[in-house]
Design a protein around this motif. Structure first.
Motif, PDB file in Angstrom:
ATOM      1  N   ASN A  79     101.570  82.980 126.752  1.00  0.00           N
ATOM      2  CA  ASN A  79     100.526  81.974 127.552  1.00  0.00           C
ATOM      3  C   ASN A  79     100.866  82.221 128.833  1.00  0.00           C
ATOM      4  N   ASN A  80     100.123  81.517 129.913  1.00  0.00           N
ATOM      5  CA  ASN A  80     100.141  81.579 131.060  1.00  0.00           C
ATOM      6  C   ASN A  80     101.283  81.086 131.721  1.00  0.00           C
ATOM      7  N   LYS A  81     102.217  80.336 131.039  1.00  0.00           N
ATOM      8  CA  LYS A  81     103.523  80.095 131.343  1.00  0.00           C
ATOM      9  C   LYS A  81     104.609  80.677 130.803  1.00  0.00           C
ATOM     10  N   CYS A  82     104.298  81.698 129.928  1.00  0.00           N
ATOM     11  CA  CYS A  82     105.279  82.241 129.092  1.00  0.00           C
ATOM     12  C   CYS A  82     106.527  81.275 128.468  1.00  0.00           C
ATOM     13  N   CYS A 354      97.820  62.201 120.068  1.00  0.00           N
ATOM     14  CA  CYS A 354      98.352  63.321 120.824  1.00  0.00           C
ATOM     15  C   CYS A 354      98.012  62.719 122.094  1.00  0.00           C
ATOM     16  N   SER A 355      98.729  63.172 123.203  1.00  0.00           N
ATOM     17  CA  SER A 355      98.629  62.946 124.464  1.00  0.00           C
ATOM     18  C   SER A 355      97.135  63.381 125.141  1.00  0.00           C
ATOM     19  N   SER A 356      96.440  62.658 125.963  1.00  0.00           N
ATOM     20  CA  SER A 356      95.200  63.048 126.618  1.00  0.00           C
ATOM     21  C   SER A 356      95.440  64.110 127.344  1.00  0.00           C
ATOM     22  N   GLN A 357      96.869  64.413 128.062  1.00  0.00           N
ATOM     23  CA  GLN A 357      97.014  65.482 128.986  1.00  0.00           C
ATOM     24  C   GLN A 357      97.045  66.914 128.031  1.00  0.00           C
ATOM     25  N   CYS A 358      96.954  66.725 126.699  1.00  0.00           N
ATOM     26  CA  CYS A 358      96.912  68.049 125.913  1.00  0.00           C
ATOM     27  C   CYS A 358      95.648  68.786 126.225  1.00  0.00           C
ATOM     28  N   THR A 367     106.322  67.587 115.927  1.00  0.00           N
ATOM     29  CA  THR A 367     106.946  67.528 117.249  1.00  0.00           C
ATOM     30  C   THR A 367     105.937  66.759 118.357  1.00  0.00           C
ATOM     31  N   ALA A 368     104.795  66.825 118.033  1.00  0.00           N
ATOM     32  CA  ALA A 368     103.793  66.148 119.187  1.00  0.00           C
ATOM     33  C   ALA A 368     103.754  66.950 120.385  1.00  0.00           C
ATOM     34  N   GLU A 369     104.354  68.137 120.381  1.00  0.00           N
ATOM     35  CA  GLU A 369     104.039  69.018 121.541  1.00  0.00           C
ATOM     36  C   GLU A 369     102.703  69.520 121.527  1.00  0.00           C
ATOM     37  N   CYS A 370     102.246  69.736 122.609  1.00  0.00           N
ATOM     38  CA  CYS A 370     100.902  70.287 122.671  1.00  0.00           C
ATOM     39  C   CYS A 370     100.436  71.766 122.386  1.00  0.00           C
ATOM     40  N   SER A 371      99.687  71.915 121.438  1.00  0.00           N
ATOM     41  CA  SER A 371      99.168  73.199 120.960  1.00  0.00           C
ATOM     42  C   SER A 371      98.641  74.257 121.977  1.00  0.00           C
ATOM     43  N   TYR A 372      97.888  73.756 122.801  1.00  0.00           N
ATOM     44  CA  TYR A 372      97.181  74.764 123.647  1.00  0.00           C
ATOM     45  C   TYR A 372      97.731  74.499 124.923  1.00  0.00           C
ATOM     46  N   GLY A 373      98.674  74.223 125.464  1.00  0.00           N
ATOM     47  CA  GLY A 373      99.119  73.803 126.900  1.00  0.00           C
ATOM     48  C   GLY A 373      98.341  72.541 127.383  1.00  0.00           C
ATOM     49  N   CYS A 374      98.339  72.294 128.780  1.00  0.00           N
ATOM     50  CA  CYS A 374      98.168  71.077 129.489  1.00  0.00           C
ATOM     51  C   CYS A 374      97.147  71.305 130.173  1.00  0.00           C
ATOM     52  N   GLY A 380     105.044  70.360 130.946  1.00  0.00           N
ATOM     53  CA  GLY A 380     106.119  70.212 129.889  1.00  0.00           C
ATOM     54  C   GLY A 380     105.648  70.272 128.279  1.00  0.00           C
ATOM     55  N   PRO A 381     106.306  70.217 127.514  1.00  0.00           N
ATOM     56  CA  PRO A 381     106.110  70.562 126.028  1.00  0.00           C
ATOM     57  C   PRO A 381     104.936  69.437 125.622  1.00  0.00           C
TER      58      PRO A 381
END
Length: 496
Positions: A79-82, A354-358, A367-374, A380-381
């Motif tokens: 991904n763009n942040k590796c 899920c966070s609106s920043q996802c 885990t609630a970590e964003c699946s496709y980045g921010c 952040g996750p």
């Protein structure tokens, strides 16, 4: 000698040491290929970026264009942040930068990202076979779900009860998902309802038998009877029930009495399966299967109706659970979603957003970590951190916007107040004035009598004759004003 120094400086940059020499063109591509202002002409060596190639790429970036966008990752990330690991089945632990897809080591892995085991396999190399009743597993003793939901247990070693409607049950407890078939009872629907017996709970107990193991073996009699077949009436004076085996242990009270004389509490439970409590004053939940519940606690005995859960079956399954026609959305005990969450939700009950920043407001269910980045401006996750470069911008923009809004609101209020003041003053200064034929200003007084501005307080009559003369003059003026209408040109309106 100069070339040796150049090589040493490049090595210093590559191992991450920060010294003044790295800012002196040493991290430019080529041999000291930089301008007089120290800007690199041909770009930077791997791991650095910026006009002078003094900024180091972060994390697992091999090469980058800035601190937030990698163009090449160290092996094992994408991904763009590796920041996301490649699938465990990727050949050489290498995958595509954007999608994470890769060729798999073997057919034991799922195609695409090679990040899961295919079929009924588990292990780091996906070369172990799951227990036979598992849908998927993580070991030979831990299945994630059971085939067709007709088995339960940690590795799906038990089959759901014959009494389960549709034959399906919850993996962790064995409780029937759709409730019990007719004649069965209990959370697992593995017991016969009162009055019936047999492997299919479809044979009737003998008369006066409340529950039985066979036609000739009653385990509980209806009130007032005893014996193996409950064919014997309790002796007179019994409180309505007696020992099944010998008819003894009776109290000397009315045989038909069903509640205690001192408290009114029901002695033998409630006369309806939909009631419970010491006084049978409470009603079982409408969403209990068959509306039957425990006589003391009110807990549903036969599980919950479709899409309800809990001991009392009053909690609804979340509408954010993925649902299928004719199937429960969640288990009947804790409300955990059986088939995962709809997009945008996470948690065991899929009741967290899920966070609106996802990106696409999509995150991992567990885990609630964003699946496709921010989205832009966050990291952040869980994409909860504002990127430092933009944090000041957002703060300044908010401050400027609020300041301008305050000034505009204040200006509008002051303008409205000034306009109201001007209108009030003008209204107070307007008077109805008229001019007579001689150019004197006359003011219309009470009863339509005009008073001339030339009249002064010193002209007031002071004797009876003066008063009489004044009254005659006023009368004459009134009579004349009624007979003659002055031309419109004789009046002039004045305004101050």
């Amino acid at each position: 000698m100069a070339s040796l120094v150049s090589v040493m400086l490049v090595l210093v940059c590559q191992i991450g040491l920060t010294i003044q020499a790295c800012a002196e063109c040493a991290c430019c591509k080529g041999s000291f290929t930089c301008e007089s202002n120290k800007n690199c002409i041909n770009g930077c060596i791997d791991g650095y970026y910026g006009a002078k190639c003094t900024e180091e790429c972060q994390g697992n970036c091999e090469t980058c264009v800035n601190g937030n966008e990698c163009t090449e990752c160290t092996p094992g990330y994408y991904n763009n942040k590796c920041s996301i690991p490649c699938g465990k089945g990727c050949v050489n632990n290498t995958c595509l930068l954007v999608s994470g897809e890769c060729p798999c080591k073997s057919s034991y892995f799922t195609k695409g990202k090679c990040d899961a085991c295919a079929g009924l396999r588990y292990g780091d190399e996906c070369n172990n076979t799951c227990p036979s009743n598992c849908g998927t597993c993580i070991s030979d003793t831990e299945c994630l779900w059971c085939k067709n939901t007709v088995y339960y247990g940690s590795y799906c070693q038990h089959r759901c009860s014959l009494g389960c409607d549709q034959g399906r049950c919850i993996k962790s407890t064995g409780h029937c998902i759709e409730g019990c078939k007719s004649g069965f009872s209990g959370g697992k629907c593995d017991k016969c309802s009162p009055g019936v017996f047999g492997p299919f709970c479809d044979q009737n107990c003998s008369n006066n038998c409340f529950s039985c193991l066979s036609e000739t073996n009653c385990t509980e009699c209806n009130p007032g009877f005893y014996g193996e077949k409950c064919a014997n009436a309790c002796p007179s004076g019994c409180n309505g029930t007696c020992s099944v085996s010998n008819g003894q242990s009776c109290n000397i009270t009315d045989i038909y009495r069903v509640c205690a004389t001192d408290t009114g509490r029901c002695i033998h439970g409630c006369n309806s399966v939909i009631k419970y409590g010491e006084y049978c004053e409470k009603q079982c939940s409408d969403t209990c299967n068959n509306k039957s519940c425990d006589l003391k606690t009110g807990h549903c005995l036969e599980g919950c109706e479709m899409n309800f859960y809990g001991l009392f079956c009053v909690d609804s399954c979340s509408t954010s659970c993925i649902s299928y026609t004719g199937k429960r959305r969640c288990d009947g005990t804790k409300g955990h979603c059986l088939f995962g969450c709809k997009y945008g939700f996470h948690g065991e009950r899929c009741d967290n957003i899920c966070s609106s920043q996802c990106v696409n407001t999509t995150c991992n269910q567990t885990t609630a970590e964003c699946s496709y980045g921010c989205i832009d401006g966050f990291k952040g996750p869980k994409c909860a951190e504002i990127i430092p470069d933009l944090e000041g911008y957002y703060t300044r923009s908010t401050l400027i916007g609020s300041t301008i809004g305050t000034f505009l609101a204040g200006g509008i209020v002051v303008g409205i107040a000034s306009l109201i003041t001007i209108i009030i003053r003008r209204r107070r200064n307007i008077q109805t004035k008229q001019l007579d034929v001689h150019g004197h200003v006359n003011t219309i007084g009470p009863c339509g009598i005009r008073s001339n501005d030339d009249t002064h307080e010193n002209d007031s009559p002071v004797t009876y004759e003066d008063l009489k003369s004044r009254d005659e003059r006023l009368y004459s003026q009134i009579t004349t004003s009624q007979q003659e209408t002055p031309p419109a040109t004789d009046y002039v309106n004045y305004s101050s």
